[in-house]
Design an enzyme around this catalytic site. Structure first.
Site, PDB file in Angstrom:
ATOM      1  N   ARG A  48      32.666  13.051 -18.779  1.00 55.12           N
ATOM      2  CA  ARG A  48      31.595  13.860 -19.375  1.00 55.12           C
ATOM      3  C   ARG A  48      31.595  15.186 -18.633  1.00 55.12           C
ATOM      4  O   ARG A  48      31.770  15.211 -17.404  1.00 55.12           O
ATOM      5  CB  ARG A  48      30.238  13.146 -19.241  1.00 55.12           C
ATOM      6  CG  ARG A  48      29.050  13.980 -19.703  1.00 55.12           C
ATOM      7  CD  ARG A  48      27.807  13.130 -20.039  1.00 55.12           C
ATOM      8  NE  ARG A  48      27.119  12.577 -18.892  1.00 55.12           N
ATOM      9  CZ  ARG A  48      27.128  11.305 -18.549  1.00 55.12           C
ATOM     10  NH1 ARG A  48      27.811  10.425 -19.278  1.00 55.12           N
ATOM     11  NH2 ARG A  48      26.457  10.879 -17.495  1.00 55.12           N
ATOM     12  N   HIS A  54      20.716  18.277 -24.997  1.00 50.39           N
ATOM     13  CA  HIS A  54      19.254  18.270 -25.159  1.00 50.39           C
ATOM     14  C   HIS A  54      18.688  19.478 -24.446  1.00 50.39           C
ATOM     15  O   HIS A  54      19.328  20.027 -23.542  1.00 50.39           O
ATOM     16  CB  HIS A  54      18.685  16.974 -24.565  1.00 50.39           C
ATOM     17  CG  HIS A  54      19.175  16.729 -23.163  1.00 50.39           C
ATOM     18  ND1 HIS A  54      18.550  17.268 -22.062  1.00 50.39           N
ATOM     19  CD2 HIS A  54      20.252  16.052 -22.688  1.00 50.39           C
ATOM     20  CE1 HIS A  54      19.223  16.904 -20.965  1.00 50.39           C
ATOM     21  NE2 HIS A  54      20.266  16.178 -21.318  1.00 50.39           N
ATOM     22  N   ASP A  85      20.572  19.904 -15.153  1.00 51.69           N
ATOM     23  CA  ASP A  85      21.262  18.675 -15.596  1.00 51.69           C
ATOM     24  C   ASP A  85      22.745  19.011 -15.732  1.00 51.69           C
ATOM     25  O   ASP A  85      23.149  19.645 -16.701  1.00 51.69           O
ATOM     26  CB  ASP A  85      20.654  18.227 -16.942  1.00 51.69           C
ATOM     27  CG  ASP A  85      21.141  16.847 -17.353  1.00 51.69           C
ATOM     28  OD1 ASP A  85      21.871  16.210 -16.578  1.00 51.69           O
ATOM     29  OD2 ASP A  85      20.774  16.416 -18.467  1.00 51.69           O
ATOM     30  N   HIS A 119      24.172   5.753 -17.835  1.00 52.37           N
ATOM     31  CA  HIS A 119      23.108   5.974 -16.853  1.00 52.37           C
ATOM     32  C   HIS A 119      23.278   5.075 -15.629  1.00 52.37           C
ATOM     33  O   HIS A 119      22.315   4.557 -15.070  1.00 52.37           O
ATOM     34  CB  HIS A 119      21.726   5.773 -17.499  1.00 52.37           C
ATOM     35  CG  HIS A 119      21.363   6.876 -18.452  1.00 52.37           C
ATOM     36  ND1 HIS A 119      20.306   6.813 -19.318  1.00 52.37           N
ATOM     37  CD2 HIS A 119      21.945   8.088 -18.671  1.00 52.37           C
ATOM     38  CE1 HIS A 119      20.251   7.936 -20.026  1.00 52.37           C
ATOM     39  NE2 HIS A 119      21.243   8.721 -19.659  1.00 52.37           N
ATOM     40  N   GLU A 168      27.003  18.523 -23.377  1.00 46.84           N
ATOM     41  CA  GLU A 168      27.592  17.457 -22.566  1.00 46.84           C
ATOM     42  C   GLU A 168      28.388  16.438 -23.384  1.00 46.84           C
ATOM     43  O   GLU A 168      28.023  15.265 -23.453  1.00 46.84           O
ATOM     44  CB  GLU A 168      26.499  16.736 -21.776  1.00 46.84           C
ATOM     45  CG  GLU A 168      25.285  16.295 -22.584  1.00 46.84           C
ATOM     46  CD  GLU A 168      24.292  15.504 -21.735  1.00 46.84           C
ATOM     47  OE1 GLU A 168      24.723  14.575 -21.033  1.00 46.84           O
ATOM     48  OE2 GLU A 168      23.078  15.811 -21.782  1.00 46.84           O
ATOM     49  N   ASP A 219       0.821  -1.217   0.000  1.00 47.52           N
ATOM     50  CA  ASP A 219       0.000   0.000   0.000  1.00 47.52           C
ATOM     51  C   ASP A 219       0.859   1.273   0.000  1.00 47.52           C
ATOM     52  O   ASP A 219       0.428   2.342   0.406  1.00 47.52           O
ATOM     53  CB  ASP A 219      -0.955  -0.001   1.203  1.00 47.52           C
ATOM     54  CG  ASP A 219      -0.197  -0.115   2.515  1.00 47.52           C
ATOM     55  OD1 ASP A 219       1.025  -0.366   2.478  1.00 47.52           O
ATOM     56  OD2 ASP A 219      -0.816   0.058   3.575  1.00 47.52           O
ATOM     57  N   GLU A 234      29.067  18.449 -18.376  1.00 48.32           N
ATOM     58  CA  GLU A 234      27.723  18.850 -18.808  1.00 48.32           C
ATOM     59  C   GLU A 234      27.301  20.142 -18.119  1.00 48.32           C
ATOM     60  O   GLU A 234      27.341  20.249 -16.888  1.00 48.32           O
ATOM     61  CB  GLU A 234      26.718  17.738 -18.462  1.00 48.32           C
ATOM     62  CG  GLU A 234      25.288  18.113 -18.801  1.00 48.32           C
ATOM     63  CD  GLU A 234      24.307  16.967 -18.629  1.00 48.32           C
ATOM     64  OE1 GLU A 234      24.542  16.086 -17.776  1.00 48.32           O
ATOM     65  OE2 GLU A 234      23.294  16.964 -19.357  1.00 48.32           O
ATOM     66  N   ASP A 251      26.881  12.763 -12.561  1.00 40.44           N
ATOM     67  CA  ASP A 251      25.846  13.449 -13.356  1.00 40.44           C
ATOM     68  C   ASP A 251      24.646  13.593 -12.427  1.00 40.44           C
ATOM     69  O   ASP A 251      23.852  12.663 -12.277  1.00 40.44           O
ATOM     70  CB  ASP A 251      25.529  12.600 -14.594  1.00 40.44           C
ATOM     71  CG  ASP A 251      24.524  13.272 -15.521  1.00 40.44           C
ATOM     72  OD1 ASP A 251      23.853  14.233 -15.099  1.00 40.44           O
ATOM     73  OD2 ASP A 251      24.404  12.818 -16.680  1.00 40.44           O
ATOM     74  N   HIS A 272      27.069   9.274 -27.464  1.00 39.82           N
ATOM     75  CA  HIS A 272      25.729   9.868 -27.334  1.00 39.82           C
ATOM     76  C   HIS A 272      25.688  11.223 -28.023  1.00 39.82           C
ATOM     77  O   HIS A 272      26.691  11.680 -28.565  1.00 39.82           O
ATOM     78  CB  HIS A 272      25.339   9.973 -25.851  1.00 39.82           C
ATOM     79  CG  HIS A 272      26.343  10.694 -24.997  1.00 39.82           C
ATOM     80  ND1 HIS A 272      26.522  12.063 -25.040  1.00 39.82           N
ATOM     81  CD2 HIS A 272      27.242  10.229 -24.079  1.00 39.82           C
ATOM     82  CE1 HIS A 272      27.464  12.404 -24.177  1.00 39.82           C
ATOM     83  NE2 HIS A 272      27.930  11.308 -23.587  1.00 39.82           N
ATOM     84  N   HIS A 298      14.839  15.973 -20.052  1.00 37.87           N
ATOM     85  CA  HIS A 298      14.968  15.925 -21.516  1.00 37.87           C
ATOM     86  C   HIS A 298      13.727  16.613 -22.065  1.00 37.87           C
ATOM     87  O   HIS A 298      12.677  16.000 -22.222  1.00 37.87           O
ATOM     88  CB  HIS A 298      15.082  14.482 -22.015  1.00 37.87           C
ATOM     89  CG  HIS A 298      16.318  13.800 -21.498  1.00 37.87           C
ATOM     90  ND1 HIS A 298      16.411  12.449 -21.309  1.00 37.87           N
ATOM     91  CD2 HIS A 298      17.521  14.293 -21.120  1.00 37.87           C
ATOM     92  CE1 HIS A 298      17.614  12.133 -20.838  1.00 37.87           C
ATOM     93  NE2 HIS A 298      18.304  13.250 -20.721  1.00 37.87           N
ATOM     94  N   TYR A 357      34.378   7.851 -23.346  1.00 39.19           N
ATOM     95  CA  TYR A 357      34.269   6.719 -22.417  1.00 39.19           C
ATOM     96  C   TYR A 357      35.123   5.576 -22.950  1.00 39.19           C
ATOM     97  O   TYR A 357      34.872   5.087 -24.061  1.00 39.19           O
ATOM     98  CB  TYR A 357      32.811   6.271 -22.281  1.00 39.19           C
ATOM     99  CG  TYR A 357      31.867   7.449 -22.063  1.00 39.19           C
ATOM    100  CD1 TYR A 357      31.594   7.904 -20.771  1.00 39.19           C
ATOM    101  CD2 TYR A 357      31.300   8.132 -23.144  1.00 39.19           C
ATOM    102  CE1 TYR A 357      30.764   9.002 -20.563  1.00 39.19           C
ATOM    103  CE2 TYR A 357      30.477   9.231 -22.952  1.00 39.19           C
ATOM    104  CZ  TYR A 357      30.208   9.667 -21.668  1.00 39.19           C
ATOM    105  OH  TYR A 357      29.399  10.759 -21.476  1.00 39.19           O
TER     106      TYR A 357
HETATM  107  N1  GLY Z   1      21.298  13.174 -16.789  1.00 41.16           N
HETATM  108  C1  GLY Z   1      20.825  12.659 -17.986  1.00 41.16           C
HETATM  109  C2  GLY Z   1      21.439  13.332 -19.115  1.00 41.16           C
HETATM  110  O1  GLY Z   1      22.490  13.902 -18.992  1.00 41.16           O
HETATM  111  O2  GLY Z   1      20.890  13.417 -20.180  1.00 41.16           O
HETATM  112 MN    MN Z   2      21.841  15.691 -20.027  1.00 42.02          MN
HETATM  113 MN    MN Z   3      23.100  14.674 -17.147  1.00 46.23          MN
END
Ligand code: GLY
Ligand code: MN
Ligand code: MN
Length: 482
Positions: free
Chosen positions: A441, A396, A318, A290, A419, A71, A443, A307, A392, A403, A423
């Site tokens: 990374r 975004h 982000d 991720h 970003e 619950d 960002e 991140d 990637h 996103h 890697y």
């Molecule tokens: N934190 C997810 C991304 O960087 O898109």
């Molecule tokens: Mn991002």
């Molecule tokens: Mn991110």
């Protein structure tokens, strides 16, 4: 009998007292003084009504509560378009927009009716349930505090909807499609409406069902000054968290301990939610885009990719920073880091109104490709070999979703993450092992301005020397708990 009567009388007095108290209770619903203004939300609803025109009505519904286990529910978060139009954060709510007007009871004098263009259906107030689960706005609160023209309880939805659709001659009904996991009270209320519309479609071929979501998304691409202020606040919180995490990081800590620093700072600074699950990956986990289990111990010599960003009043930042566990970048880490930073700087330098996002992306790809060529990690230019390591997109839009929605050409008021990343896993063929398990990374949240752009997350250092200087300081994390 006397006793009975006096008991009844005191019960009556008590309920009256509770009711009076409850109706004065609205001040407890909103503690925040910087919520989006009711006029901002109203302008958005007006803009939807202008777009759908007078022979249409629109229905938007809140998110619904989902069961986590037994619950216990997952923490509720409002649907982004519903929030964008109402600023209303409760589940089991429905917004009806009727540009031609719909007849409802006059709240000032219930023996009369009035015509309104917007109705928010909300949960009824209920002292007992509220004492268990928290206070609700109720219709009165929705009108007084959130500025809705008219609000009533959600059980009246069908009663108001039917004349709004059939009485006003609306031929188009805008309603977002129901997701496959749509359940609970809202689904029960809305499913029959959907069937009713479907049935009427076959009877009068002109009735048309449309999804209003793309129309709302389109208006969310460019952020207003009020939205930029909230996104800036979410980003400042995230920056403070990154700085504290860098100052607190030491080999021997666990990834989740750094996550705890981030989440402590979010909460401490008033953020309601993380924008997305916190990613803290050390060593081999830095290459997992991720990664969010965050259970590994951080070792001497690891690179740490974090991140992590906060959400504030619905707006998510982000931000990623990558730093050496022991406070000093190793020579191979430095080489990879500098390529990523150069790519990020070159891309951000291009961002201004009128520039195509795909050209900004191309710039980052070009810099990374050149950098990896120079380092000998790839052999040939123009063969997309660098995409083995930069796997990637460049970034975004951000906003009510981490996103968010964007457009191909940059305009003032658009907010994008930039970003780039490299890697290198242990299985990367032909790579000197000194580069193994390095994931970098960087960002940042970049706001496009009329003159060019502004990096909203600029106060978290990105230059290696500045990161090392930050890490030499003592942070609030990693203190003994007793
Ligand atoms: N934190 C997810 C991304 O960087 O898109
Ligand atoms: Mn991002
Ligand atoms: Mn991110």
């Amino acid at each position: 009998m006397r006793i009975f009567r006096s008991t009844l009388y005191s019960l009556f007095l008590h309920s009256l007292f509770v009711l009076i108290l409850w109706s004065q209770d609205l001040r407890y619903i909103e503690y925040d003084t910087d919520l989006g203004s009711p006029s901002m939300f109203k302008a958005r609803r007006d803009s939807v009504m202008a777009k759908i025109g007078s022979n249409a009505i629109a229905v938007f519904y809140s998110n619904w509560e989902r069961i986590r286990n037994a619950d216990v529910e997952y923490r509720f978060r409002q649907d982004d378009n519903f929030y964008y139009l109402t600023g209303f954060t409760e589940p089991e709510s429905i917004l009806l927009l009727a540009p031609n007007g719909v007849t409802v009871r006059n709240p000032e004098d219930t023996s009369k009716t009035i015509s309104v263009k917007e109705v928010l259906f909300v949960q009824a107030r209920d002292p007992l349930r509220e004492q268990w689960n928290g206070r609700r706005y109720g219709p009165e609160g929705a009108m007084k505090l959130r500025g809705l023209q008219y609000a009533t309880t959600v059980d009246r939805f069908r009663q108001v909807f039917q004349p709004a659709m059939f009485g006003s001659g609306a031929r188009i009904v805008y309603i977002p499609p129901f997701p496959s996991d749509f359940t609970g009270a809202m689904a029960e209320l809305l499913q029959p409406i959907r069937s009713m519309i479907d049935a009427s479609k076959s009877r009068h071929s002109q009735t048309e069902l449309r999804d209003p979501s793309p129309m709302v998304y389109a208006t969310r691409i460019v952020k207003s000054a009020e939205e930029i202020a909230l996104l800036t606040k979410a980003t400042q919180i995230s920056v403070a968290a990154h700085n504290q995490a860098m100052m607190s990081c030491q080999p021997g800590m666990y990834e989740y301990e750094l996550q705890a620093v981030y989440e402590y700072v979010y909460r401490k600074m008033g953020s309601e939610y993380p924008g997305y699950p916190c990613i803290v990956g050390a060593g081999e986990n830095s290459i997992v885009l991720h990664y969010n289990t965050n259970r590994r111990q951080i070792k001497e010599g690891d690179i740490v990719l974090a991140d992590c960003a906060a959400e504030y009043h619905g707006y998510s930042s982000d931000v990623t920073r990558t730093y050496p566990a022991n406070g000093k970048f190793s020579a191979p880490q430095k080489k990879i880091y500098q390529i990523v930073l150069d790519a990020q700087n070159a891309s951000i330098a291009m961002m201004k109104p009128g520039v195509a996002w795909r050209d900004v992306q191309a710039k980052a790809n070009e810099v990374i490709e050149d950098g990896l060529l120079k380092l000998g990690l790839i052999k040939e230019k123009g063969k997309q070999e660098h995409r083995r390591f930069f796997i990637h997109g460049l970034g975004h839009p951000v906003g009510l979703n981490v996103h968010d929605v964007g457009a191909p050409i940059l305009q003032p008021g658009m907010a994008y993450t930039v970003e780039p990343g490299i890697y290198i896993g242990e299985s990367a063929a032909g790579v000197d092992p000194m580069y193994h398990n390095i994931g970098v990374r960087i960002e940042d949240v970049v706001l496009v301005t009329p003159e060019g752009n502004r990096i909203l997350s600029a106060d978290a250092p990105r230059e290696m020397a500045e990161i090392e200087a930050m890490m030499a300081k003592k942070g609030i994390g990693n203190q003994p708990l007793k």
